[in-house]
Design an enzyme around this catalytic site. Structure first.
Site, PDB file in Angstrom:
ATOM      1  N   GLY A 168       0.795  -1.228   0.000  1.00 33.53           N
ATOM      2  CA  GLY A 168       0.000   0.000   0.000  1.00 33.53           C
ATOM      3  C   GLY A 168       0.826   1.276   0.000  1.00 33.53           C
ATOM      4  O   GLY A 168       0.326   2.338   0.388  1.00 33.53           O
ATOM      5  N   ASN A 183       1.744   2.992  -2.579  1.00 35.06           N
ATOM      6  CA  ASN A 183       1.104   3.940  -3.514  1.00 35.06           C
ATOM      7  C   ASN A 183      -0.160   4.539  -2.906  1.00 35.06           C
ATOM      8  O   ASN A 183      -0.455   5.710  -3.123  1.00 35.06           O
ATOM      9  CB  ASN A 183       0.781   3.257  -4.845  1.00 35.06           C
ATOM     10  N   MET A 231      -3.930  -7.386  -6.842  1.00 30.90           N
ATOM     11  CA  MET A 231      -3.438  -8.555  -7.555  1.00 30.90           C
ATOM     12  C   MET A 231      -4.541  -9.451  -8.124  1.00 30.90           C
ATOM     13  O   MET A 231      -4.302 -10.626  -8.398  1.00 30.90           O
ATOM     14  CB  MET A 231      -2.532  -9.393  -6.623  1.00 30.90           C
ATOM     15  N   LYS A 232      -5.732  -8.894  -8.283  1.00 30.85           N
ATOM     16  CA  LYS A 232      -6.831  -9.690  -8.842  1.00 30.85           C
ATOM     17  C   LYS A 232      -7.317  -9.040 -10.126  1.00 30.85           C
ATOM     18  O   LYS A 232      -7.160  -7.829 -10.318  1.00 30.85           O
ATOM     19  CB  LYS A 232      -7.992  -9.752  -7.853  1.00 30.85           C
ATOM     20  N   ILE A 233      -7.936  -9.856 -10.969  1.00 31.85           N
ATOM     21  CA  ILE A 233      -8.501  -9.333 -12.207  1.00 31.85           C
ATOM     22  C   ILE A 233      -9.846  -8.679 -11.864  1.00 31.85           C
ATOM     23  O   ILE A 233     -10.633  -9.225 -11.098  1.00 31.85           O
ATOM     24  CB  ILE A 233      -8.739 -10.479 -13.224  1.00 31.85           C
ATOM     25  N   ASN A 266      -4.731   1.831 -13.482  1.00 31.87           N
ATOM     26  CA  ASN A 266      -3.845   0.887 -12.793  1.00 31.87           C
ATOM     27  C   ASN A 266      -2.408   1.379 -12.921  1.00 31.87           C
ATOM     28  O   ASN A 266      -2.061   2.049 -13.898  1.00 31.87           O
ATOM     29  CB  ASN A 266      -3.974  -0.498 -13.458  1.00 31.87           C
ATOM     30  N   HIS A 295       1.413  -0.053 -13.246  1.00 24.43           N
ATOM     31  CA  HIS A 295       2.110  -1.309 -13.549  1.00 24.43           C
ATOM     32  C   HIS A 295       3.630  -1.060 -13.596  1.00 24.43           C
ATOM     33  O   HIS A 295       4.080  -0.069 -14.182  1.00 24.43           O
ATOM     34  CB  HIS A 295       1.618  -1.854 -14.898  1.00 24.43           C
TER      35      HIS A 295
END
Ligand code: GRF
Length: 187
Positions: A14, A16, A88-90, A105, A107
């Site tokens: 966390g 960010n 970490m989930k779609i 998002n 990345h």
């Protein structure tokens, strides 16, 4: 300025989220963090929600109704914008449809290179010259939406995975707030 009610999705550290919380204290920063959602009850990032008195919801993606729980809470907290920061989930296509072009998002690579997980080890294996981060819109394709901001640096011969992560995250702490300012500049 009326700040956009924003939900940050996390799964881990966390850092960010913490950075966004600090930025959102500025009157001129376009978003307010109104809700934090974590799929991991042990995520360290939850401690920032607690510390800064931001409502947070834990979801169990093993439960069939977890999507509903997300949607209901987004409604309850009048969420207008979503930021995935180490989630970490779609995200479901239903959620993407409901928040068309309002989910971003961060990345840890220069997309379209190195989508998915283990970006740093793959970069080192491929002897990449540059690393960096990308803030992008979320669509149905994994790490596939259009880029809003990218920040890059040259990989040093001594950089290992840990160092690459540190250098990348330092850039992320600038890229994510800048991307949010850019998105809402014309609103
Ligand atoms: C970040 O490096 C981000 O690029 C990736 O996950 C990491 C999350 O870090 N998607 P944190 O939880 O914000 O510290």
């Amino acid at each position: 300025m009326v700040k956009k009610n924003t939900c940050v999705f996390i799964s881990g550290q966390g850092s960010n989220l913490r950075n966004l919380i600090f930025h959102s204290r500025d009157d001129k920063f376009p978003i307010k963090i109104s809700l934090v959602i974590s799929n991991n009850k042990k995520a360290f990032g939850i401690s920032y929600a607690k510390k800064y008195k931001i409502p947070f919801i834990l979801i169990n993606t093993g439960n069939q109704d977890y999507e509903n729980k997300i949607l209901l809470n987004l409604k309850k907290y009048k969420i207008e914008f979503i930021c995935l920061a180490g989630y970490m989930k779609i995200i479901s296509s239903n959620l993407i449809k409901n928040f068309n072009n309002r989910i971003i998002n961060i990345h840890p690579s220069l997309l379209p290179k190195f989508k998915g997980l283990n970006t740093f080890s793959r970069m080192l294996k491929k002897k990449e010259v540059k690393a960096g981060c990308t803030v992008h819109y979320v669509n149905e394709k994994l790490d596939g939406g259009s880029a809003i901001i990218q920040k890059a640096f040259f990989i040093d011969v001594n950089d290992d995975e840990q160092i690459l992560k540190k250098k990348t995250q330092k850039l992320e702490y600038r890229a994510l707030p800048e991307a949010i300012i850019k998105i809402f500049r014309n609103f």
